[in-house]
Design a protein around this motif. Structure first.
Motif, PDB file in Angstrom:
ATOM      1  N   UNK A  66       0.802  -1.226   0.000  1.00  0.00           N
ATOM      2  CA  UNK A  66       0.000   0.000   0.000  1.00  0.00           C
ATOM      3  C   UNK A  66       0.835   1.278   0.000  1.00  0.00           C
ATOM      4  N   UNK A  67       1.929   1.282   0.702  1.00  0.00           N
ATOM      5  CA  UNK A  67       2.720   2.517   0.835  1.00  0.00           C
ATOM      6  C   UNK A  67       3.885   2.580  -0.152  1.00  0.00           C
ATOM      7  N   UNK A  68       4.584   1.461  -0.309  1.00  0.00           N
ATOM      8  CA  UNK A  68       5.739   1.445  -1.204  1.00  0.00           C
ATOM      9  C   UNK A  68       5.317   1.086  -2.635  1.00  0.00           C
ATOM     10  N   UNK A  69       4.107   0.522  -2.772  1.00  0.00           N
ATOM     11  CA  UNK A  69       3.510   0.167  -4.073  1.00  0.00           C
ATOM     12  C   UNK A  69       4.254  -0.961  -4.783  1.00  0.00           C
ATOM     13  N   UNK A  70       4.711  -1.939  -4.006  1.00  0.00           N
ATOM     14  CA  UNK A  70       5.330  -3.140  -4.566  1.00  0.00           C
ATOM     15  C   UNK A  70       4.215  -4.088  -4.989  1.00  0.00           C
ATOM     16  N   UNK A  71       4.458  -4.874  -6.022  1.00  0.00           N
ATOM     17  CA  UNK A  71       3.509  -5.892  -6.482  1.00  0.00           C
ATOM     18  C   UNK A  71       3.007  -6.704  -5.285  1.00  0.00           C
ATOM     19  N   UNK A  72       1.706  -6.987  -5.264  1.00  0.00           N
ATOM     20  CA  UNK A  72       1.098  -7.638  -4.095  1.00  0.00           C
ATOM     21  C   UNK A  72       1.693  -9.008  -3.780  1.00  0.00           C
ATOM     22  N   UNK A  73       2.133  -9.741  -4.778  1.00  0.00           N
ATOM     23  CA  UNK A  73       2.706 -11.056  -4.516  1.00  0.00           C
ATOM     24  C   UNK A  73       4.145 -10.943  -3.994  1.00  0.00           C
ATOM     25  N   UNK A  74       4.882  -9.975  -4.469  1.00  0.00           N
ATOM     26  CA  UNK A  74       6.229  -9.724  -3.940  1.00  0.00           C
ATOM     27  C   UNK A  74       6.115  -9.186  -2.513  1.00  0.00           C
ATOM     28  N   UNK A  75       5.163  -8.272  -2.288  1.00  0.00           N
ATOM     29  CA  UNK A  75       4.925  -7.751  -0.939  1.00  0.00           C
ATOM     30  C   UNK A  75       4.563  -8.893   0.014  1.00  0.00           C
ATOM     31  N   UNK A  76       3.755  -9.818  -0.471  1.00  0.00           N
ATOM     32  CA  UNK A  76       3.386 -10.985   0.323  1.00  0.00           C
ATOM     33  C   UNK A  76       4.624 -11.811   0.681  1.00  0.00           C
ATOM     34  N   UNK A  77       5.521 -12.019  -0.276  1.00  0.00           N
ATOM     35  CA  UNK A  77       6.742 -12.791  -0.030  1.00  0.00           C
ATOM     36  C   UNK A  77       7.656 -12.086   0.973  1.00  0.00           C
ATOM     37  N   UNK A  78       7.750 -10.765   0.892  1.00  0.00           N
ATOM     38  CA  UNK A  78       8.568 -10.005   1.845  1.00  0.00           C
ATOM     39  C   UNK A  78       8.016 -10.150   3.260  1.00  0.00           C
ATOM     40  N   UNK A  79       6.717  -9.952   3.412  1.00  0.00           N
ATOM     41  CA  UNK A  79       6.093 -10.110   4.729  1.00  0.00           C
ATOM     42  C   UNK A  79       6.280 -11.510   5.276  1.00  0.00           C
ATOM     43  N   UNK A  80       6.101 -12.482   4.417  1.00  0.00           N
ATOM     44  CA  UNK A  80       6.242 -13.880   4.819  1.00  0.00           C
ATOM     45  C   UNK A  80       7.678 -14.183   5.259  1.00  0.00           C
ATOM     46  N   UNK A  81       8.663 -13.675   4.530  1.00  0.00           N
ATOM     47  CA  UNK A  81      10.073 -13.917   4.846  1.00  0.00           C
ATOM     48  C   UNK A  81      10.465 -13.317   6.191  1.00  0.00           C
ATOM     49  N   UNK A  82      10.023 -12.096   6.454  1.00  0.00           N
ATOM     50  CA  UNK A  82      10.314 -11.478   7.753  1.00  0.00           C
ATOM     51  C   UNK A  82       9.680 -12.273   8.884  1.00  0.00           C
ATOM     52  N   UNK A  83       8.466 -12.732   8.669  1.00  0.00           N
ATOM     53  CA  UNK A  83       7.778 -13.522   9.688  1.00  0.00           C
ATOM     54  C   UNK A  83       8.480 -14.864   9.915  1.00  0.00           C
ATOM     55  N   UNK A  84       8.946 -15.495   8.842  1.00  0.00           N
ATOM     56  CA  UNK A  84       9.623 -16.794   8.956  1.00  0.00           C
ATOM     57  C   UNK A  84      10.879 -16.681   9.820  1.00  0.00           C
ATOM     58  N   UNK A  85      11.665 -15.661   9.593  1.00  0.00           N
ATOM     59  CA  UNK A  85      12.897 -15.483  10.366  1.00  0.00           C
ATOM     60  C   UNK A  85      12.583 -15.310  11.846  1.00  0.00           C
TER      61      UNK A  85
END
Length: 126
Positions: free
Chosen positions: A30-49
């Motif tokens: 929403x703020x950085x305007x990254x593709x929703x699937x890439x944004x999803x992968x970023x969020x998921x990766x931070x959560x996994x760590x």
């Protein structure tokens, strides 16, 4: 430690991970305007760590000195979970009359929770 305690701890850890996942996904999409699937992968990766570190110490109380191998296993389980997560979001958001992206993401998280718990209990931290 009994199974119920492990599920509860895994769930609490997952809830924190979900907050990190949703927050990072929202920020990126929403703020950085990254593709929703890439944004999803970023969020998921931070959560996994975050989830690996907490689950290693608290949920499964791992004493495995080969933490690199253990993290690799956790990462494989999580990447499979990411694939399931993305596929479920795609199914509900793109294919099922445009279910709201975040509602689809919530359903994906619930389904992937079951996968992650069982795979980590039986494979990563056994």
């Amino acid at each position: 430690m009994d199974l119920f305690s492990r599920i509860l701890k895994f769930g609490l850890t997952g809830f924190l991970g979900m907050a990190i996942d949703f927050g990072a996904t929202w920020l990126c999409k929403e703020k950085i305007k990254i593709n929703k699937y890439i944004a999803n992968a970023i969020g998921f990766t931070l959560a996994v760590t975050n989830n690996y570190l907490i689950n290693r110490v608290w949920t499964f109380e791992s004493t495995n000195t080969h933490w690199g191998t253990e993290f690799s296993k956790f990462l494989v389980v999580s990447l499979i979970g990411l694939g399931l997560n993305t596929f479920i979001i795609y199914l509900f958001h793109q294919r099922k009359n445009g279910t709201n992206f975040y509602v689809a993401k919530f359903f994906a998280i619930v389904i992937v929770f079951v996968w992650n718990f069982l795979a980590n209990m039986l494979f990563t931290f056994r």
